[in-house]
Design a protein around this motif. Sequence first.
Motif, PDB file in Angstrom:
ATOM      1  N   MET A  83       0.816  -1.187   0.000  1.00 15.99           N
ATOM      2  CA  MET A  83       0.000   0.000   0.000  1.00 15.99           C
ATOM      3  C   MET A  83       0.867   1.261   0.000  1.00 15.99           C
ATOM      4  O   MET A  83       0.594   2.189  -0.710  1.00 15.99           O
ATOM      5  N   VAL A  84       1.929   1.268   0.779  1.00 13.41           N
ATOM      6  CA  VAL A  84       2.808   2.427   0.836  1.00 13.41           C
ATOM      7  C   VAL A  84       3.504   2.630  -0.507  1.00 13.41           C
ATOM      8  O   VAL A  84       3.680   3.752  -0.964  1.00 13.41           O
ATOM      9  N   LYS A  85       3.879   1.544  -1.158  1.00 12.93           N
ATOM     10  CA  LYS A  85       4.550   1.623  -2.458  1.00 12.93           C
ATOM     11  C   LYS A  85       3.629   2.274  -3.491  1.00 12.93           C
ATOM     12  O   LYS A  85       4.061   3.108  -4.275  1.00 12.93           O
ATOM     13  N   ASN A  86       2.341   1.928  -3.472  1.00 16.13           N
ATOM     14  CA  ASN A  86       1.370   2.492  -4.401  1.00 16.13           C
ATOM     15  C   ASN A  86       1.194   3.990  -4.158  1.00 16.13           C
ATOM     16  O   ASN A  86       1.116   4.769  -5.096  1.00 16.13           O
ATOM     17  N   GLU A  87       1.162   4.408  -2.882  1.00 18.20           N
ATOM     18  CA  GLU A  87       1.034   5.828  -2.547  1.00 18.20           C
ATOM     19  C   GLU A  87       2.285   6.596  -2.977  1.00 18.20           C
ATOM     20  O   GLU A  87       2.198   7.726  -3.427  1.00 18.20           O
ATOM     21  N   THR A  88       3.442   5.976  -2.832  1.00 17.23           N
ATOM     22  CA  THR A  88       4.688   6.606  -3.260  1.00 17.23           C
ATOM     23  C   THR A  88       4.696   6.803  -4.772  1.00 17.23           C
ATOM     24  O   THR A  88       5.116   7.855  -5.258  1.00 17.23           O
ATOM     25  N   ALA A 126       2.393   9.707  -5.611  1.00 21.79           N
ATOM     26  CA  ALA A 126       3.023  10.972  -5.250  1.00 21.79           C
ATOM     27  C   ALA A 126       4.096  11.345  -6.266  1.00 21.79           C
ATOM     28  O   ALA A 126       4.204  12.500  -6.681  1.00 21.79           O
ATOM     29  N   GLN A 127       4.888  10.370  -6.684  1.00 18.43           N
ATOM     30  CA  GLN A 127       5.948  10.624  -7.672  1.00 18.43           C
ATOM     31  C   GLN A 127       5.352  11.046  -9.008  1.00 18.43           C
ATOM     32  O   GLN A 127       5.890  11.928  -9.676  1.00 18.43           O
ATOM     33  N   GLN A 128       4.232  10.440  -9.396  1.00 18.78           N
ATOM     34  CA  GLN A 128       3.561  10.837 -10.638  1.00 18.78           C
ATOM     35  C   GLN A 128       3.041  12.259 -10.531  1.00 18.78           C
ATOM     36  O   GLN A 128       3.161  13.047 -11.473  1.00 18.78           O
ATOM     37  N   PHE A 129       2.455  12.621  -9.380  1.00 23.66           N
ATOM     38  CA  PHE A 129       1.961  13.984  -9.162  1.00 23.66           C
ATOM     39  C   PHE A 129       3.092  14.991  -9.265  1.00 23.66           C
ATOM     40  O   PHE A 129       2.943  16.050  -9.876  1.00 23.66           O
TER      41      PHE A 129
END
Length: 85
Positions: A1-6, A9-12
Amino acid sequence: MVKNETNKAQQFIKVGYALFVILAIYHLLINKNVIDCATNLGIALIFDPFNQQVSWNNRPKWQRTWLIVHVLIVITVLVIGLLNK
């Protein structure tokens, strides 16, 4: 889950960087406003397009070069804009 949020965020961050660079090009070419161009290029640097978890010294040389050249372009465009006022 943390990897997906990272990843999100990187895409944003990458989108933010690209949008401010595009906005700077718009101000330079369409509006002919050099100061706004420099401002938006400077704001684009807030959105560091590379992995922000990696310290400056551990980044590849091409990434450091890219960011330094970007800062030099911002300074050059800003000075040109200020001298033409």
